[in-house]
Write an enzyme that holds these catalytic residues in place. Structure first.
Site, PDB file in Angstrom:
ATOM      1  CB  CYS A   2      29.450  10.425 -25.037  1.00 49.84           C
ATOM      2  SG  CYS A   2      27.585  10.912 -25.027  1.00 49.84           S
ATOM      3  NE  ARG A  27      36.090  13.205 -26.222  1.00 45.89           N
ATOM      4  CZ  ARG A  27      35.657  12.648 -27.704  1.00 45.89           C
ATOM      5  NH1 ARG A  27      34.289  12.116 -27.658  1.00 45.89           N
ATOM      6  NH2 ARG A  27      36.457  12.485 -28.563  1.00 45.89           N
ATOM      7  CD1 TRP A  73      26.515  17.534 -23.616  1.00 46.55           C
ATOM      8  CD2 TRP A  73      25.482  16.790 -25.798  1.00 46.55           C
ATOM      9  NE1 TRP A  73      25.879  18.584 -24.276  1.00 46.55           N
ATOM     10  CE2 TRP A  73      25.077  17.887 -25.437  1.00 46.55           C
ATOM     11  CE3 TRP A  73      25.104  15.953 -26.502  1.00 46.55           C
ATOM     12  CZ2 TRP A  73      24.446  18.532 -26.430  1.00 46.55           C
ATOM     13  CZ3 TRP A  73      24.311  16.655 -27.429  1.00 46.55           C
ATOM     14  CH2 TRP A  73      24.017  18.012 -27.258  1.00 46.55           C
ATOM     15  CG  ASN A  99      31.109   8.212 -27.534  1.00 46.33           C
ATOM     16  OD1 ASN A  99      30.342   8.044 -26.379  1.00 46.33           O
ATOM     17  ND2 ASN A  99      32.193   8.685 -27.451  1.00 46.33           N
ATOM     18  N   GLY A 100      27.699   8.543 -30.352  1.00 44.91           N
ATOM     19  CA  GLY A 100      27.174   8.614 -31.551  1.00 44.91           C
ATOM     20  C   GLY A 100      25.427   8.725 -31.525  1.00 44.91           C
ATOM     21  CD  GLU A 482      33.758  33.824 -30.335  1.00 42.35           C
ATOM     22  OE1 GLU A 482      33.013  33.063 -31.065  1.00 42.35           O
ATOM     23  OE2 GLU A 482      34.471  33.242 -29.271  1.00 42.35           O
ATOM     24  CE  LYS A 486      32.766  32.036 -26.374  1.00 46.65           C
ATOM     25  NZ  LYS A 486      33.554  31.811 -27.627  1.00 46.65           N
ATOM     26  CD  GLU A 489      29.877  29.236 -25.504  1.00 43.77           C
ATOM     27  OE1 GLU A 489      30.769  29.720 -26.171  1.00 43.77           O
ATOM     28  OE2 GLU A 489      29.484  28.112 -25.648  1.00 43.77           O
ATOM     29  CG  HIS A 505      18.451  45.660 -43.399  1.00 48.52           C
ATOM     30  ND1 HIS A 505      17.762  45.846 -44.706  1.00 48.52           N
ATOM     31  CD2 HIS A 505      19.596  46.042 -43.711  1.00 48.52           C
ATOM     32  CE1 HIS A 505      18.574  46.521 -45.533  1.00 48.52           C
ATOM     33  NE2 HIS A 505      19.901  46.824 -44.583  1.00 48.52           N
ATOM     34  CE  LYS A 603      36.971  23.488 -25.328  1.00 50.37           C
ATOM     35  NZ  LYS A 603      36.701  24.910 -25.542  1.00 50.37           N
TER      36      LYS A 603
HETATM   37  O1  M6R Z   1      36.047  21.919 -31.354  1.00 46.75           O
HETATM   38  P1  M6R Z   1      35.668  22.984 -32.360  1.00 46.75           P
HETATM   39  O2  M6R Z   1      36.343  24.135 -32.643  1.00 46.75           O
HETATM   40  O3  M6R Z   1      35.499  22.238 -33.827  1.00 46.75           O
HETATM   41  O4  M6R Z   1      34.244  23.287 -31.836  1.00 46.75           O
HETATM   42  C1  M6R Z   1      33.188  24.141 -32.395  1.00 46.75           C
HETATM   43  C2  M6R Z   1      32.327  24.742 -31.438  1.00 46.75           C
HETATM   44  O5  M6R Z   1      31.592  23.629 -30.892  1.00 46.75           O
HETATM   45  C3  M6R Z   1      32.718  25.588 -30.659  1.00 46.75           C
HETATM   46  O6  M6R Z   1      33.492  26.533 -30.867  1.00 46.75           O
HETATM   47  C4  M6R Z   1      31.442  26.194 -29.332  1.00 46.75           C
HETATM   48  O7  M6R Z   1      30.960  27.179 -30.382  1.00 46.75           O
HETATM   49  C5  M6R Z   1      32.357  26.724 -28.191  1.00 46.75           C
HETATM   50  N1  M6R Z   1      31.490  26.511 -27.105  1.00 46.75           N
HETATM   51  C6  M6R Z   1      32.226  28.395 -28.475  1.00 46.75           C
HETATM   52  O8  M6R Z   1      32.404  28.864 -27.405  1.00 46.75           O
END
Ligand code: M6R
Length: 608
Positions: A2, A27, A73, A99-100, A482, A486, A489, A505, A603
């Site tokens: 947000c 945000r 958000w 926010n929060g 990672e 990707k 998401e 396992h 983000k």
């Molecule tokens: O701003 P940050 O690096 O702390 O964010 C951490 C994660 O929220 C961020 O890496 C998230 O997992 C990404 N969307 C991954 O692509």
């Protein structure tokens, strides 16, 4: 998560608010809204992206020289207009943006409803407007807000406007950042300083427990316990880099393509090839403490956490320091054992991730040396750690982290060399080899990007897949995690990342003809073992996409091969991740999804 923006001054508030919201859309983009003082409180809200709000605003002409705005958000309540901020009290006397998370909102809501309040949204935030309304019966302004907040458990970055106090905004912070921008006969408020730096560079960063009344004339500060905090106006010297797509269809693609340059920026001035040294000015002040530490704990979330896992291999190999990597979101629940000889390194692109910030605060409470590896200059992690290194990756707009991740790996390599040399555990020769190989990486990435069609062909064949396994061993294991993140998401394909050794396992039970595996298998020290795992997949009918430096060694085992250049084992992640980013991006496009704004994500995750 947000974004909040507020303005009070002599100019028309609306364009300033909308421009600020646009700068903070990363945000959250579930809904947006504004409330202006224009002969009373006038509120306009819209669900979805800020362009929807802009369109609605274009249908009316709103004046007013003070106002507040919010991009949301969703945490509590679906992303519709009724749940969009600003929220009002029953009488339309109080407008708030928040926010929060108000953790005890259920109890508070029940009490308010029992007292006759009608709440119109499903959000936790709305209770704040009604609590303040109640307190207005016996007090006013900051006092009413302070009394209301005394009843709240949780986190807030809060801005309040009262219908009867037209030229003043009231703000409060607890666990969610807020900054006041100081101008000439005008003030700005924002959850992210970069949203107001076009207007002013003089700012007051609020700390937890602080409130302020902000008017044209000035700022009056107060603590929750009614004492008066002593604060200075600080001058922000860093620049807000503007992000443009440079003609590419999406920010994600543009950010993938600019990675050769990103490595150059992250290493600029930090490699001394004559002295064969890594030069990290941001760590100079704590170099004596760094000589004494006996352990590093790396904390981060999402991709930053996976970068930390690569960092673990790097620090142990190059600096000889024991490392643990922790999900920041779990760190403080474990009663971590931290001594004064522990360094806690927070990795965060945004520097605003709530869990990462809390992990750092926990480490500080335990007197650890705190370090930051942060991309956004001046962000909370950067300000709250004892020392640190910036990524210098430039603004990352795509929600999926690509260039920030790569620059995190780059800086972690430099930090490992720096620490290895500081503690005399890394030979000059080894440092020289790594630095020389690092110097070649931008060209090698360029080579991979030139061969992008390798990835497109695979996407064509697999665009309808619903599941996928990503596998890697040693330095490649975190890249497998990672890569799966990707893929999930942006393309919404269910993907799992596993270390090769773990496959037997459990996950191997999933393998059949319709469940492909992407295996990261450069010809490194564990190649033979990884190849055995590929044999096991093949024996079970699973199709394999190999990412390798030597196609000849694996082509008999796989349907598809992506060839990448070879480098030192410790740097190979910098190359193997590139086709994985392209794979996720191209899969999203092939499946008709917007990779820059994936559903349900934001983000920067500023709530726990
Ligand atoms: O701003 P940050 O690096 O702390 O964010 C951490 C994660 O929220 C961020 O890496 C998230 O997992 C990404 N969307 C991954 O692509």
């Amino acid at each position: 998560m947000c974004g909040i923006i507020g303005y009070v001054g002599k100019k028309r508030a609306l364009p300033i608010l909308v421009e600020g919201l646009t700068a903070m859309e990363y945000r959250g983009y579930d809904s947006a809204g504004v409330c202006l003082q224009d002969s009373g409180l006038v509120r306009v809200r819209a669900s979805g992206k800020i362009e929807n709000l802009r369109e609605r605003l274009s249908q009316q002409s709103l004046g007013g020289t003070s106002g507040i705005a919010h991009t949301r958000w969703a945490t509590h309540g679906i992303p519709d207009e009724a749940n969009a901020h600003p929220h009002l009290d029953c009488e339309g006397q109080v407008a708030i943006v928040h926010n929060g998370i108000v953790e005890n909102y259920r109890e508070l809501r029940e009490e308010l409803e029992a007292a006759g309040h009608t709440l119109t949204s499903q959000t936790d935030s709305e209770v704040l407007a009604h609590l303040i309304e109640t307190e207005l019966q016996t007090s006013s302004g900051l006092t009413a807000i302070r009394r209301a907040l005394k009843q709240v458990r949780g986190t807030y970055g809060l801005v309040v406007m009262f219908k009867d106090v037209p030229q003043t905004l009231f703000v409060a912070r607890m666990g969610s950042p807020l900054v006041i921008g100081v101008g000439r006969q005008e003030h700005y408020i924002a959850s992210d300083p970069s949203a107001i730096l076009v207007h002013t560079r003089d700012v007051i960063f609020l700390d937890d427990g602080e409130l302020a009344a902000v008017s044209v004339e000035g700022v009056t500060l107060m603590n929750l316990d009614q004492s008066v905090p002593k604060k200075q106006v600080e001058r922000v010297t860093w620049e807000v880099a503007t992000a443009k797509k440079n003609g590419e269809a999406h920010f994600m693609l543009k950010e993938i393509l600019e990675q050769p340059e990103v490595i150059e920026n992250s290493t600029r001035g930090r490699i001394d090839m004559i002295g064969t040294r890594a030069v990290l000015g941001g760590l100079r002040d704590v170099s004596d403490s760094l000589k004494e530490i006996d352990r590093i704990i790396i904390v981060g979330c999402g991709s930053a956490y996976y970068a930390g896992l690569v960092g673990e291999y790097l620090f142990e190999e190059l600096a000889g320091i024991p490392v643990e990597v922790e999900l920041a979101s779990e760190f403080r629940y474990r009663k971590p054992i931290i001594s004064t000889r522990t360094a806690v390194l927070a990795i965060s692109q945004s520097g605003e991730t709530a869990d990462t910030l809390e992990a750092i605060r926990e480490a500080k409470r335990k007197h650890a040396l705190t370090l930051g590896l942060v991309n956004v200059v001046g962000s909370s992690v950067a300000r709250e750690t004892d020392a640190g290194v910036y990524n210098h990756a430039g603004p990352e707009v795509g929600v999926a982290s690509t260039k920030a991740f790569l620059s995190q790996l780059t800086v972690l390599t430099l930090m490992s060399i720096y620490l290895g040399q500081l503690r005399r555990s890394l030979s000059q020769q080894k440092a020289g080899e790594v630095l020389a190989a690092l110097y070649e990486i931008p060209n090698q990435i360029q080579e991979i990007l030139r061969e992008r069609s390798q990835v497109s062909a695979i996407v064509d064949r697999h665009r309808n897949m619903t599941n996928c396994l990503f596998l890697g061993r040693k330095y490649q294991a975190p890249i497998a995690y990672e890569s799966a993140l990707k893929m999930k998401e942006v393309s919404y394909v269910h993907a799992e990342g596993y270390s090769c050794g773990e496959m037997k396992h459990g996950p191997i039970a999933l393998i059949d003809k319709s469940f492909p595996s992407v295996v990261l298998c450069p010809e490194d020290s564990v190649f033979e073992k990884t190849r055995s795992n590929m044999e096991e997949l093949q024996a079970r009918g699973g199709s394999i996409i190999a990412v390798t430096t030597n196609a000849q060694l694996v082509s008999h085992l796989c349907e598809d091969v992506i060839v990448i250049p070879e480098t030192l084992e410790c740097l190979q992640p910098l190359l193997s991740v590139i086709p994985m980013q392209l794979l996720a991006y191209e899969m999203a496009i092939a499946r008709n999804f917007d990779p820059d704004r994936p559903r349900n994500l934001a983000k920067s995750v500023t709530v726990e």
